[in-house]
Design a protein around this motif. Structure first.
Motif, PDB file in Angstrom:
ATOM      1  N   GLY A  46       0.812  -1.213   0.000  1.00  0.00           N
ATOM      2  CA  GLY A  46       0.000   0.000   0.000  1.00  0.00           C
ATOM      3  C   GLY A  46       0.846   1.264   0.000  1.00  0.00           C
ATOM      4  O   GLY A  46       0.585   2.206  -0.756  1.00  0.00           O
ATOM      5  N   PHE A  47       1.896   1.290   0.855  1.00  0.00           N
ATOM      6  CA  PHE A  47       2.786   2.444   0.869  1.00  0.00           C
ATOM      7  C   PHE A  47       3.499   2.595  -0.467  1.00  0.00           C
ATOM      8  O   PHE A  47       3.714   3.708  -0.958  1.00  0.00           O
ATOM      9  CB  PHE A  47       3.813   2.298   1.996  1.00  0.00           C
ATOM     10  CG  PHE A  47       3.290   2.716   3.341  1.00  0.00           C
ATOM     11  CD1 PHE A  47       2.945   4.041   3.595  1.00  0.00           C
ATOM     12  CD2 PHE A  47       3.132   1.791   4.353  1.00  0.00           C
ATOM     13  CE1 PHE A  47       2.452   4.416   4.831  1.00  0.00           C
ATOM     14  CE2 PHE A  47       2.635   2.160   5.592  1.00  0.00           C
ATOM     15  CZ  PHE A  47       2.296   3.487   5.840  1.00  0.00           C
ATOM     16  N   GLY A  48       3.870   1.475  -1.063  1.00  0.00           N
ATOM     17  CA  GLY A  48       4.543   1.531  -2.358  1.00  0.00           C
ATOM     18  C   GLY A  48       3.659   2.150  -3.429  1.00  0.00           C
ATOM     19  O   GLY A  48       4.125   2.954  -4.247  1.00  0.00           O
ATOM     20  N   LEU A  52       4.469   5.516  -5.619  1.00  0.00           N
ATOM     21  CA  LEU A  52       4.466   5.469  -7.076  1.00  0.00           C
ATOM     22  C   LEU A  52       3.467   6.464  -7.652  1.00  0.00           C
ATOM     23  O   LEU A  52       3.727   7.092  -8.690  1.00  0.00           O
ATOM     24  CB  LEU A  52       4.126   4.052  -7.548  1.00  0.00           C
ATOM     25  CG  LEU A  52       5.211   2.993  -7.359  1.00  0.00           C
ATOM     26  CD1 LEU A  52       4.687   1.612  -7.740  1.00  0.00           C
ATOM     27  CD2 LEU A  52       6.443   3.328  -8.198  1.00  0.00           C
ATOM     28  N   SER A  53       2.338   6.608  -6.972  1.00  0.00           N
ATOM     29  CA  SER A  53       1.348   7.584  -7.421  1.00  0.00           C
ATOM     30  C   SER A  53       1.893   9.000  -7.291  1.00  0.00           C
ATOM     31  O   SER A  53       1.698   9.846  -8.177  1.00  0.00           O
ATOM     32  CB  SER A  53       0.062   7.434  -6.611  1.00  0.00           C
ATOM     33  OG  SER A  53      -0.906   8.378  -7.013  1.00  0.00           O
ATOM     34  N   ALA A  54       2.602   9.261  -6.190  1.00  0.00           N
ATOM     35  CA  ALA A  54       3.200  10.583  -5.991  1.00  0.00           C
ATOM     36  C   ALA A  54       4.292  10.850  -7.023  1.00  0.00           C
ATOM     37  O   ALA A  54       4.530  12.008  -7.396  1.00  0.00           O
ATOM     38  CB  ALA A  54       3.773  10.681  -4.579  1.00  0.00           C
ATOM     39  N   ASP A  58       0.486   6.748 -13.535  1.00  0.00           N
ATOM     40  CA  ASP A  58      -0.948   6.836 -13.804  1.00  0.00           C
ATOM     41  C   ASP A  58      -1.582   5.457 -13.637  1.00  0.00           C
ATOM     42  O   ASP A  58      -1.265   4.531 -14.388  1.00  0.00           O
ATOM     43  CB  ASP A  58      -1.174   7.353 -15.228  1.00  0.00           C
ATOM     44  CG  ASP A  58      -2.658   7.538 -15.545  1.00  0.00           C
ATOM     45  OD1 ASP A  58      -3.468   7.429 -14.601  1.00  0.00           O
ATOM     46  OD2 ASP A  58      -2.982   7.776 -16.714  1.00  0.00           O
ATOM     47  N   TRP A  59      -2.480   5.330 -12.658  1.00  0.00           N
ATOM     48  CA  TRP A  59      -3.097   4.026 -12.405  1.00  0.00           C
ATOM     49  C   TRP A  59      -4.158   3.672 -13.435  1.00  0.00           C
ATOM     50  O   TRP A  59      -4.664   2.553 -13.442  1.00  0.00           O
ATOM     51  CB  TRP A  59      -3.698   3.989 -11.001  1.00  0.00           C
ATOM     52  CG  TRP A  59      -2.648   4.126  -9.949  1.00  0.00           C
ATOM     53  CD1 TRP A  59      -2.531   5.118  -9.031  1.00  0.00           C
ATOM     54  CD2 TRP A  59      -1.539   3.264  -9.744  1.00  0.00           C
ATOM     55  NE1 TRP A  59      -1.418   4.926  -8.261  1.00  0.00           N
ATOM     56  CE2 TRP A  59      -0.785   3.788  -8.673  1.00  0.00           C
ATOM     57  CE3 TRP A  59      -1.079   2.095 -10.355  1.00  0.00           C
ATOM     58  CZ2 TRP A  59       0.377   3.200  -8.201  1.00  0.00           C
ATOM     59  CZ3 TRP A  59       0.078   1.486  -9.889  1.00  0.00           C
ATOM     60  CH2 TRP A  59       0.788   2.045  -8.822  1.00  0.00           C
ATOM     61  N   ASN A  60      -4.496   4.609 -14.311  1.00  0.00           N
ATOM     62  CA  ASN A  60      -5.363   4.266 -15.434  1.00  0.00           C
ATOM     63  C   ASN A  60      -4.605   3.512 -16.520  1.00  0.00           C
ATOM     64  O   ASN A  60      -5.221   2.978 -17.441  1.00  0.00           O
ATOM     65  CB  ASN A  60      -5.986   5.536 -16.027  1.00  0.00           C
ATOM     66  CG  ASN A  60      -6.971   6.196 -15.078  1.00  0.00           C
ATOM     67  OD1 ASN A  60      -7.728   5.510 -14.397  1.00  0.00           O
ATOM     68  ND2 ASN A  60      -6.957   7.522 -15.029  1.00  0.00           N
ATOM     69  N   ASP A  61      -3.297   3.515 -16.406  1.00  0.00           N
ATOM     70  CA  ASP A  61      -2.466   2.759 -17.349  1.00  0.00           C
ATOM     71  C   ASP A  61      -2.484   1.285 -16.921  1.00  0.00           C
ATOM     72  O   ASP A  61      -1.838   0.899 -15.953  1.00  0.00           O
ATOM     73  CB  ASP A  61      -1.042   3.313 -17.338  1.00  0.00           C
ATOM     74  CG  ASP A  61      -0.160   2.664 -18.397  1.00  0.00           C
ATOM     75  OD1 ASP A  61      -0.596   1.648 -18.988  1.00  0.00           O
ATOM     76  OD2 ASP A  61       0.957   3.150 -18.617  1.00  0.00           O
TER      77      ASP A  61
END
Length: 337
Positions: A46-48, A52-54, A58-61
């Motif tokens: 979860g922290f990772g 990565l988001s920061a 892009d989590w839509n990828d």
């Protein structure tokens, strides 16, 4: 040693000849370490994702998200190799949790990439996922003999076969031809004890799948035929109901009923002849299922009386066995205890 078969000197001699260099723990701590390891990984994962988001991922990828999961799975499986190799953990809980985490994230990431990236249908996902699952589980069994993976590999094979042409025939052939060789390997002296257990898991699954395939309820419901149309838009819910309602031929039903009697008899005979406990247990369970199925088919009434009579008969058989065996030398008969 506890049974009095060897004395302290023999026990010490065996320990010297076959020293155990593995780091082990008790069952309760093994379970706790398994749970804590999974919780720790989930927190780190979860922290990772947050970092990565920061960093701009892009989590839509779809490919990126699937790749992260697959890389996480590979990393955890690599950690398992270190835990079992360098640290020599065996049935410690932590390394087992890492195996299941690595397997699930590697498989889940691959299936997510296939689903979202290629818009794969359910049937393709089922077949691809099943074969990959079977392959990964088999490699894990070969390398680490992790408990449960033998059953996972076996179940995945049958899930894949459910979508194959002539799926019912293939299911019967694979289960019928490979069940007993797997049972033999679960007793083979040249196979390590942990691998014997995994072969035993696969044996149980193969026998259960064979019995499932010959059961009259499965035959009459045409489950294997319906499974082949599971992802076909041409067969709507109404068509499925019509197909399931078409009566099955008397020959197929007769062969199914005969197989429901033959399978428990063969399992019990092989179990007694080879002194193979899993076959005995499976034979008894199959016999109970067959008896219940025949009682339902013959519409024996009242149900409560049938259940009472069946339960009383089983208890009586158990009491007779208890009285019979203690009266024999060594409390055994023909090698059966």
């Amino acid at each position: 040693r506890k049974a009095g078969e060897v004395d302290a000197a023999a026990e010490a001699a065996i320990a010297a000849l076959y020293a155990d260099d593995r780091v082990r723990t008790s069952r309760i701590f093994r379970i706790l370490f398994f749970v804590f390891a999974w919780f720790g990984f989930s927190s780190a994962y979860g922290f990772g994702l947050v970092f990565l988001s920061a960093a701009g991922l892009d989590w839509n990828d779809t490919a990126a998200f699937a790749g992260v999961n697959m890389l996480a799975g590979v990393a955890v499986l690599a950690a398992t190799e270190v835990l079992t190799g360098t640290m020599k953990l065996r049935r410690f809980g932590i390394e087992e949790a890492c195996v299941w985490i690595g397997w699930s994230y590697l498989l889940g990431g691959g299936l997510w990439w296939l689903l979202e990236g290629f818009d794969a249908g359910f049937s393709l996902l089922l077949v691809a996922g099943s074969w990959v699952t079977a392959a990964l589980a088999t490699l894990i069994v070969w390398r680490w003999a992790t408990p449960g993976m033998g059953a996972v590999a076996a179940l995945a094979i049958f899930a894949a076969l459910s979508q194959a042409p002539a799926n019912h025939l293939l299911w019967l052939l694979v289960a019928g031809l490979l069940a007993w060789p797997l049972g033999t390997l679960s007793l083979a002296a040249h196979v390590s004890p942990e691998h014997r257990k995994r072969f035993g898991e696969a044996f149980v699954v193969f026998v259960a799948m064979f019995y499932f395939a010959v059961h009259v309820a499965v035959i009459e419901a045409r489950l294997f035929t319906l499974a082949r149309w599971i992802d076909d838009d041409r067969l709507g819910p109404g068509a499925r109901q019509v197909l399931a309602g078409i009566p099955v031929g008397a020959t197929a039903v007769g062969l199914s009923l005969a197989a429901m009697v033959a399978v428990p008899v063969v399992l019990l005979w092989l179990g007694m002849r080879r002194r193979f406990r899993p076959a005995l247990v499976l034979g008894l369970l199959a016999a109970l299922v067959s008896a219940g199925s025949f009682a339902d088919r013959l519409d024996l009434r009242p149900v409560w009386l049938v259940l009472l009579a069946g339960g009383a008969g089983l208890i009586g058989a158990g009491l007779m066995a208890r009285r019979f065996f203690p009266g024999r030398p060594g409390s055994e008969w023909e090698g059966l205890t």
